[in-house]
Design a protein around this motif. Structure first.
Motif, PDB file in Angstrom:
ATOM      1  N   ALA A  92      -0.594   4.579 -11.341  1.00 16.17           N
ATOM      2  CA  ALA A  92      -0.062   3.986 -10.121  1.00 16.17           C
ATOM      3  C   ALA A  92      -0.450   2.513  -9.994  1.00 16.17           C
ATOM      4  O   ALA A  92       0.279   1.716  -9.400  1.00 16.17           O
ATOM      5  N   ILE A  97      -4.264   7.525 -10.684  1.00 15.65           N
ATOM      6  CA  ILE A  97      -4.582   6.233 -10.073  1.00 15.65           C
ATOM      7  C   ILE A  97      -4.318   5.107 -11.050  1.00 15.65           C
ATOM      8  O   ILE A  97      -3.775   4.061 -10.688  1.00 15.65           O
ATOM      9  N   VAL A 150       0.840  -1.204   0.000  1.00 16.95           N
ATOM     10  CA  VAL A 150       0.000   0.000   0.000  1.00 16.95           C
ATOM     11  C   VAL A 150       0.873   1.252   0.000  1.00 16.95           C
ATOM     12  O   VAL A 150       0.604   2.214  -0.740  1.00 16.95           O
ATOM     13  N   ILE A 151       1.926   1.249   0.816  1.00 19.66           N
ATOM     14  CA  ILE A 151       2.833   2.404   0.837  1.00 19.66           C
ATOM     15  C   ILE A 151       3.472   2.592  -0.529  1.00 19.66           C
ATOM     16  O   ILE A 151       3.621   3.727  -1.012  1.00 19.66           O
ATOM     17  N   LEU A 191       1.422   6.835  -6.618  1.00 24.56           N
ATOM     18  CA  LEU A 191       0.372   7.823  -6.864  1.00 24.56           C
ATOM     19  C   LEU A 191       0.907   9.241  -6.746  1.00 24.56           C
ATOM     20  O   LEU A 191       0.593  10.112  -7.570  1.00 24.56           O
ATOM     21  N   VAL A 192       1.761   9.469  -5.755  1.00 24.59           N
ATOM     22  CA  VAL A 192       2.339  10.807  -5.583  1.00 24.59           C
ATOM     23  C   VAL A 192       3.239  11.150  -6.759  1.00 24.59           C
ATOM     24  O   VAL A 192       3.213  12.264  -7.284  1.00 24.59           O
ATOM     25  N   VAL A 233       1.092   4.335  -2.674  1.00 21.61           N
ATOM     26  CA  VAL A 233       1.008   5.764  -2.374  1.00 21.61           C
ATOM     27  C   VAL A 233       2.165   6.512  -3.026  1.00 21.61           C
ATOM     28  O   VAL A 233       1.977   7.595  -3.595  1.00 21.61           O
TER      29      VAL A 233
END
Length: 850
Positions: A311, A308, A295-296, A302-303, A299
């Motif tokens: 990513a 989305i 999940v990290i 995504l950043v 993120v």
């Protein structure tokens, strides 16, 4: 290669569903192969040809009952009270029925064993009393015999005096005949006394022999008094299980059968736990921590990508690659024996490099879309440039992992091969499935605002004679960018000094590194193995968890009495060593030439004292023994494996460092850049070792990471870290230094080229490093100590190498070196192949295509 990948990318973009269907079929084939071929994983490690394995082979030939795996079932009362008669009977009933379990050779009843011990002790006491009584009787008989002998001696003296007197007086023949008759009676009496004396002497000899034998048994029993199966307070009992199969060949089904048998009918008030040899199974590959790491990583994607869809693509391709790679590897577990950590390593590497490699291509594709290229052309160009770098980067990782086979250690080579397969699958997925998925999503790989900028960039003013070329768009982009300036020399020198000093300080704990294998005390607190380990240690002492098996070669032709005497001599010699709590002979081979002993040390299996004791035992040569003692058992096996791995570490490091230098010389056409890259890798490697020792051996920040027990570093971790971190370090070196070289070759001043190359590659290295740290870091919270230390080592190693070495130390050194960093002898420059890792030639050929 770049042109080939360009064509592959365009093919995948045009044949989207063909590529996707192909990978789905490959996934199904891997799944079917797994369903058919998966035969379980080994939870133990071994190296052929070690001293302990040679002892095991000898036991298999002469004492097969002691050559197989062994484990312990621990029964303890929940309230600490003594086991009741009913509870003891229930445990004994379980033991009686356990002999028919698969692969089980022997099962001991602890209560019967303790009764036998008590009976033996009582027999010795009774025997001593009987011997004392016998001695008293013999002494009384000797006293009577001595008195009778005195009477006979006195009578003989009187008779001799009478004969002398009679003969002097000229006594008649009748009187002398009477004296002869008396003489005959005295001689008959003396003969009877001599016979009785001989009988007493014989009885005394037999009694002394019996006494010596009894005392030998008493001494052996005393030497073994520290070996107990029922605790002194009666609250805990140990059931020892001996298996017919060696520990590496013992199937998980046989272990499971033992667990199920002893837990099928719970006994009221009794807790049942199992030693690691029985309870340890295949660790969970994915858990909450690992999911959080993914999940990290999402993120971070995504950043960085701002979309989305963009990513999600690296995550999707990485998961597909991991599934194919791991299932494919496990499909061969029935052909070759695999350690339980093997698939975990595949998952770690597959996820980390799978995400990163796909990210590199997607990031390049997005930049090209923003520059105005159409989707298919951009996919092909991204695959030929970034994909070419991916292939090279993946190849370095694969080669480093395959190089683990040069260690000659089967399980380690297999781990490297399995990891290499997963990395290879990740590379193939990145250069084929990623382009297909990019074609499917089209320009949606960019966010709405980014897509709007594409439209604005492509919309020419009404008065413009023609659409701006790609070159002109790049120029305007550069003009809008803040000018790049080289760092100051003072800053570079300070960065070098601080970075190297920090790495050396972090590496200091590595000087005290000890290696080994985790014991039951390192298992999760709630696990049966941990409970068994701690209960046994509390009830019987730490050494009860680290029993050592010792063998001795006896001279041939010894009698039974001589064998016992030799066993006692050996046991005495062993008992005289430091940190020996108890020693007991347990078996002698049928030919009488091999004796086996059980030795209980003072401390646990991973203690320094136990390690020292094993070495002392191997140097010991008791009198009457042919050669030094042989040592086996889990503690000795762990020591042998650790020593074997430690001895091969310098060789493997030399191979990897040499490989690093050669690859870097070819890629960067320089001599100093490879030295910088390799030196930085060594610094980050030893800093990682230092952090591992500080956390897992010394216990720093252990509570923060959920580590409840410290101990030696996992013995194969230093080697496996070299292979993995080397490959990944070269990836980051490639993405940064290749940009620097490209800028330098195209005319930039050397120090400016360093800044330009760093600016071009820092974002992708930053994202890639964060993703790998997140993925590897998720495994730090695994329930398995092996996986936890592996995840920590990889996460910390990437943190240090990517952010300290590659993004701080390496650019600073390159700045200080200036032009000399790119120096290479002319003769070497002529013979080196032109490796266009970034696909610059391909980019130039297709630069005019919008």
């Amino acid at each position: 290669m770049a042109e080939l990948l360009y064509r592959l990318g365009k093919f995948a973009a045009r044949r989207v569903w063909t590529v996707i269907a192909t990978w789905i079929v490959v996934l199904l084939v891997a799944g079917v192969g797994f369903a058919i071929g998966f035969k379980g994983l080994a939870t133990s490690f071994d190296i052929p040809g070690t001293a302990s394995s040679q002892v095991t082979d000898e036991l298999a030939e002469k004492l097969p009952d002691f050559s197989g795996a062994a484990g312990t079932v621990v029964f303890s009362t929940e309230d600490g009270s003594a086991l009741s008669a009913d509870q003891q009977a229930a445990i004994s009933a379980m033991v009686a029925d356990a002999g028919d379990l698969p692969d089980v050779a022997t099962v001991n009843d602890p209560f019967a064993t303790e009764r036998e011990r008590a009976d033996r002790a009582q027999q010795i006491e009774d025997g001593r009393a009987q011997i004392d009584d016998g001695r008293s009787q013999l002494e009384a008989g000797q006293a009577q015999l001595d008195a009778a002998q005195a009477d006979v001696t006195a009578g003989q003296a009187q008779l001799d005096a009478a004969r002398t007197q009679a003969e002097a007086a000229g006594a008649p023949e009748e009187q002398l005949a009477a004296l002869d008759a008396q003489q005959a009676q005295l001689e008959a009496g003396q003969a009877q006394l001599d016979a009785q004396q001989a009988q007493i002497d014989s009885s005394t000899g037999e009694l002394e022999t019996q006494s010596a034998t009894l005392e030998q048994g008493a001494e052996l029993l005393d030497l073994a008094k520290g070996i107990r199966l029922v605790s002194e307070d009666g609250s805990t009992a140990l059931v020892n299980i001996g298996f017919t199969e060696p520990r590496l060949e013992l199937s998980p089904a046989s272990k499971k059968a033992v667990v199920e048998h002893f837990t099928a009918e719970p006994i009221d008030g009794i807790e049942v736990a199992f030693s690691t040899e029985i309870a340890q199974g295949v660790p969970q590959i994915l858990g909450v921590g690992e999911a959080i790491g993914v999940v990290i990583a999402g993120v971070v994607l995504l950043v960085m990508l701002g979309s989305i869809i963009a990513a999600a693509l690296p995550l999707l391709t990485a998961i597909v690659g991991v599934a194919i790679g791991v299932l494919g590897v496990l499909a061969f577990s029935g052909v070759v024996q695999m350690a339980s950590v093997t698939p975990v390593l595949g998952v770690m590497l597959g996820l980390a490099v799978g995400i990163d490699y796909s990210l590199f291509i997607i990031n390049r594709h997005r930049k090209q879309l923003l520059q105005g290229l159409d989707v298919d052309e951009s996919i092909g160009l991204a695959n030929g440039t970034a994909g070419n770098a991916v292939v090279f980067a993946g190849t370095t990782v694969i080669v480093a992992l395959l190089a683990l086979n040069v260690t000659g250690i089967p399980f380690l080579g297999l781990m490297g091969t399995a990891g290499a397969v997963c990395v290879a699958v990740a590379v193939l997925i990145a250069i084929s499935l990623t382009p297909a998925l990019l074609s499917m999503v089209g320009e949606r790989v960019l966010g709405r605002r980014a897509r709007a900028r594409i439209v604005r960039a492509d919309a020419a003013p009404a008065s413009a004679p023609a659409e701006p070329t790609r070159a002109s768009r790049r120029e305007r982009s550069v003009l809008r960018t803040k000018p790049i300036r080289p760092m100051s020399t003072l800053r570079s020198v300070l960065t070098i000094v601080v970075a190297i000093a920090a790495l050396l300080v972090v590496a200091i704990p590595a000087l005290s590194m000890r290696v080994g294998l985790p014991d039951g005390g390192s298992e999760p607190v709630e696990s049966a193995s941990y409970r068994a380990f701690t209960i046994t240690e509390d009830a019987f002492g730490a050494g009860a968890n680290s029993t050592i098996l010792v063998t001795a070669d006896l001279p041939s032709g010894l009698s039974d009495e001589d064998v016992v005497a030799q066993q006692l001599e050996i046991a005495r010699s062993i008992s005289d060593l430091d940190d020996v709590v108890a020693v007991a002979p347990i078996a002698v081979s049928d030919d009488g030439e091999l004796a086996a002993f059980q030795v209980v040390p003072a401390d646990g299996p991973n203690s320094v004292s136990t390690e020292t004791l094993v070495r002392s035992l191997r140097e010991l040569e008791p009198a009457g023994v042919d050669g030094p003692l042989g040592v086996a058992g889990q503690a000795a096996i762990n020591i042998d494996i650790s020593e074997g791995l430690t001895s091969i570490l310098p060789i493997y490091l030399t191979v990897v460092v040499g490989l690093s230098l050669l690859i870097m010389i070819v890629v960067f056409r320089s001599l100093l850049v490879p030295v910088i890259a390799t030196g930085g890798f060594i610094l980050s490697l030893f800093a990682t070792y230092g952090a591992l020792v500080a956390v897992f051996q010394w216990g720093w920040f252990a509570d923060l990471l959920g580590i409840h027990a410290t101990g030696p570093i996992l013995n194969f971790l230093p080697i496996i870290l070299i292979g993995i971190l080397f490959g990944l370090a070269m990836d980051y070196q490639l993405f940064l230094a290749s940009g620097m070289r490209e800028a330098y070759v195209h005319g930039s001043e050397a120090r400016l080229a360093v800044a330009q190359g760093f600016r071009a590659g820092r974002s992708v290295v930053l994202a890639a490093g964060l993703i790998m740290i997140a993925v590897f870091g998720g495994f730090i919270f695994s329930e398995s100590t092996i996986i936890r230390s592996l995840g920590f080592g990889l996460a910390f190693g990437i943190l240090v190498d990517a952010f300290v070495v590659r993004m701080l130390l390496m650019p600073a050194i390159m700045h200080v070196l200036g032009r000399s960093a790119w120096w290479v002898p002319k003769w070497l420059d002529r013979i080196l192949p032109n490796v266009d890792v970034e696909g610059a030639a391909l980019e130039r050929r297709h630069a005019l295509h919008p």
